[in-house]
Design a protein around this motif. Structure first.
Motif, PDB file in Angstrom:
ATOM      1  N   PHE A  14     -48.493  93.326  82.815  1.00 40.78           N
ATOM      2  CA  PHE A  14     -48.563  94.781  82.620  1.00 40.78           C
ATOM      3  C   PHE A  14     -48.229  95.575  83.885  1.00 40.78           C
ATOM      4  CE2 PHE A  14     -51.774  92.847  79.718  1.00 40.78           C
ATOM      5  CZ  PHE A  14     -51.135  93.134  78.521  1.00 40.78           C
ATOM      6  N   TYR A  16     -45.576  96.851  85.101  1.00 41.67           N
ATOM      7  CA  TYR A  16     -44.601  97.946  85.055  1.00 41.67           C
ATOM      8  C   TYR A  16     -45.053  99.115  84.173  1.00 41.67           C
ATOM      9  CZ  TYR A  16     -41.468  94.454  87.074  1.00 41.67           C
ATOM     10  OH  TYR A  16     -40.898  93.506  87.885  1.00 41.67           O
ATOM     11  N   GLN A  17     -46.224  98.990  83.551  1.00 38.89           N
ATOM     12  CA  GLN A  17     -46.622  99.991  82.563  1.00 38.89           C
ATOM     13  C   GLN A  17     -46.619 101.414  83.126  1.00 38.89           C
ATOM     14  OE1 GLN A  17     -46.057  97.797  79.944  1.00 38.89           O
ATOM     15  NE2 GLN A  17     -47.378  99.314  78.985  1.00 38.89           N
ATOM     16  N   SER A  18     -47.174 101.596  84.305  1.00 36.86           N
ATOM     17  CA  SER A  18     -47.298 102.950  84.862  1.00 36.86           C
ATOM     18  C   SER A  18     -45.963 103.522  85.329  1.00 36.86           C
ATOM     19  CB  SER A  18     -48.296 102.950  86.024  1.00 36.86           C
ATOM     20  OG  SER A  18     -47.846 102.077  87.049  1.00 36.86           O
ATOM     21  N   LEU A  20     -42.989 102.984  83.704  1.00 37.01           N
ATOM     22  CA  LEU A  20     -42.026 103.136  82.611  1.00 37.01           C
ATOM     23  C   LEU A  20     -41.753 104.611  82.357  1.00 37.01           C
ATOM     24  CD1 LEU A  20     -43.461 100.523  80.078  1.00 37.01           C
ATOM     25  CD2 LEU A  20     -41.365 100.307  81.409  1.00 37.01           C
ATOM     26  N   SER A  22     -41.083 108.138  80.343  1.00 40.34           N
ATOM     27  CA  SER A  22     -41.620 108.726  79.120  1.00 40.34           C
ATOM     28  C   SER A  22     -40.557 108.710  78.029  1.00 40.34           C
ATOM     29  CB  SER A  22     -42.068 110.168  79.380  1.00 40.34           C
ATOM     30  OG  SER A  22     -43.086 110.202  80.349  1.00 40.34           O
ATOM     31  N   ARG A  78     -46.831 110.789  77.408  1.00 44.90           N
ATOM     32  CA  ARG A  78     -45.772 109.841  77.771  1.00 44.90           C
ATOM     33  C   ARG A  78     -44.960 109.440  76.548  1.00 44.90           C
ATOM     34  NH1 ARG A  78     -46.958 105.013  81.412  1.00 44.90           N
ATOM     35  NH2 ARG A  78     -44.730 105.302  81.710  1.00 44.90           N
ATOM     36  N   ASN A  79     -45.608 109.452  75.401  1.00 43.40           N
ATOM     37  CA  ASN A  79     -44.915 109.155  74.150  1.00 43.40           C
ATOM     38  C   ASN A  79     -45.311 110.218  73.140  1.00 43.40           C
ATOM     39  OD1 ASN A  79     -44.047 108.123  71.615  1.00 43.40           O
ATOM     40  ND2 ASN A  79     -44.068 106.045  72.419  1.00 43.40           N
ATOM     41  N   GLU A  82     -45.701 108.649  69.304  1.00 40.62           N
ATOM     42  CA  GLU A  82     -46.544 107.515  68.918  1.00 40.62           C
ATOM     43  C   GLU A  82     -47.726 107.898  68.036  1.00 40.62           C
ATOM     44  OE1 GLU A  82     -48.275 103.588  71.138  1.00 40.62           O
ATOM     45  OE2 GLU A  82     -48.587 105.498  72.137  1.00 40.62           O
ATOM     46  N   ASP A 155     -41.896  98.018  77.488  1.00 38.74           N
ATOM     47  CA  ASP A 155     -43.308  98.332  77.331  1.00 38.74           C
ATOM     48  C   ASP A 155     -44.046  97.123  76.748  1.00 38.74           C
ATOM     49  OD1 ASP A 155     -45.779  99.410  76.796  1.00 38.74           O
ATOM     50  OD2 ASP A 155     -45.005 101.247  75.908  1.00 38.74           O
ATOM     51  N   ASP A 157     -47.437  97.177  76.205  1.00 35.50           N
ATOM     52  CA  ASP A 157     -48.759  97.638  75.771  1.00 35.50           C
ATOM     53  C   ASP A 157     -49.189  97.024  74.445  1.00 35.50           C
ATOM     54  OD1 ASP A 157     -51.046  99.465  76.288  1.00 35.50           O
ATOM     55  OD2 ASP A 157     -50.384 100.392  74.424  1.00 35.50           O
ATOM     56  N   GLN A 158     -48.249  96.814  73.512  1.00 35.48           N
ATOM     57  CA  GLN A 158     -48.629  96.282  72.202  1.00 35.48           C
ATOM     58  C   GLN A 158     -49.142  94.841  72.282  1.00 35.48           C
ATOM     59  OE1 GLN A 158     -45.682  96.820  69.149  1.00 35.48           O
ATOM     60  NE2 GLN A 158     -45.809  99.049  69.216  1.00 35.48           N
TER      61      GLN A 158
END
Length: 354
Positions: A14, A16-18, A20, A22, A78-79, A82, A155, A157-158
């Motif tokens: 995780f 790269y999450q921050s 990525l 928008s 950011r999304n 979603e 991403d 996250d899922q």
């Protein structure tokens, strides 16, 4: 598809999450142009001209105002899409999830290691469960390599929603409860739920910090099977998860009201790593035809499937496998990634515990 534990690469699952980007908002003109392109093949010239006129007025009028509101929303999220998509496509839908929203399918292992064979259900289940637990541990310790498009990280996250996740019914809208945590974030549930002949069992898959071995898992699964043999079918409460959503929500509240301990039991199921269904069906037909196996995974016995779990592993009596998964927490490619990993590990070991 790269799911291997990387020894040479320092990247964490995780990391790269921050960073990525928008989700961008497309230009209003681009969206409307795509809409007209989609409509054109299905409309007569007269209908298309009328539609184009409506689109033109929308673009010059209320469309401008709505687009500005969308841009404003995108500046704070950011999304921007979603939440709307999750609510409209999954959480506010009232039709039965298990039959009409979930995705399901066969396990491919029979193609090279595990052809249908009587008496192999529990042994094979212990092995595939062990490999699944290894995959959970890769995510928990952030050693699963981040997926990329070329060199661009995607991403992840899922992947947090694959384990320890469950959809909970509401009268008007469902919710997703996710209990997963990475090792750095803190304790994470490590128990499994097994459903057999309408009865529900649970045991911890980790002992003294170590994942149970296949022989240890086999002992637990054998005990479950022995408890159910010669006994009448259980209450089959899991069948309620295949109900229309509002009716399931009302039934769930009724269960909690008649005995508060039922809330504890539901919490155990919801927070579990995943559910294993020991199915007495023998769905396999021929090597060229997965139809029966797929149909059984999609529409099989609801008393042994918890339709709201993010991952429900199906172990059939002829030693074949399938799965059914609630679609709200993640898209199918997350499961495809795990199944690819399982398939590779089973192939390497020829389907045996070494």
């Amino acid at each position: 598809m790269d799911n291997n534990l990387s020894k040479s690469r320092p990247e964490r699952t995780f990391q790269y999450q921050s960073s990525l980007p928008s989700l961008p908002v497309p230009l209003l003109e681009t969206s409307l142009s795509k809409y007209l392109d989609a409509v054109h093949p299905f409309a007569s010239e007269e209908e298309f001209k009328a539609t184009a006129d409506i689109v033109s007025k929308f673009q010059a009028g209320v469309g401008k105002e709505l687009h500005q509101k969308l841009l404003q929303r995108a500046r704070t999220k950011r999304n921007w899409l979603e939440e709307w998509w999750l609510d409209t496509a999954y959480l506010e839908v009232r039709i039965p999830s298990q039959l009409k929203v979930n995705f399901a399918g066969p396990g491919p292992y029979l193609e090279h290691c595990w052809p249908p064979e009587e008496g192999t259900q529990l042994q094979r289940t212990s092995i595939t469960t062990w490999h699944t637990l290894q995959y959970w541990n890769l995510i928990r310790t952030e050693r699963l390599h981040p997926q990329k498009a070329g060199k661009i990280p995607l991403d992840m996250d899922q992947f947090r929603m694959l384990f320890c996740t469950c959809k909970v019914p509401g009268v008007k809208k469902d919710t997703i409860r996710n209990y997963f945590k990475t090792e750095s974030e803190g304790p994470c549930p490590s128990h499994l739920v097994v459903i057999c002949r309408g009865r529900i069992f649970t045991f911890d898959a980790v002992c003294d910090g170590q994942i149970l071995t296949p022989p240890e898992l086999l002992r637990q699964l054998s005990y479950v099977k022995e408890c159910c043999e010669g006994e009448p079918e259980g209450d089959g409460v899991a069948a309620l998860t295949s109900e229309e959503r509002t009716r399931w929500a009302q039934a769930r509240e009724y269960l909690i009201n008649i005995d508060p301990h039922n809330n504890t039991i539901l919490e155990i199921i919801q927070s579990s790593l995943f559910v294993i269904s020991l199915d007495e069906t023998k769905p396999y037909s021929t090597p060229e035809n997965f139809t029966n196996l797929t149909q059984e995974a999609l529409t099989g016995n609801p008393t042994i499937r918890w339709g709201d779990k993010s991952y429900n592993s199906l172990a059939f009596a002829d030693g074949t496998f399938g799965s059914t998964c609630d679609h709200a927490p993640y898209d199918a490619m997350v499961l495809v990634s795990m199944c690819w990993y399982l398939d590779q590990q089973i192939k390497v070991t020829s389907g045996r515990w070494k």
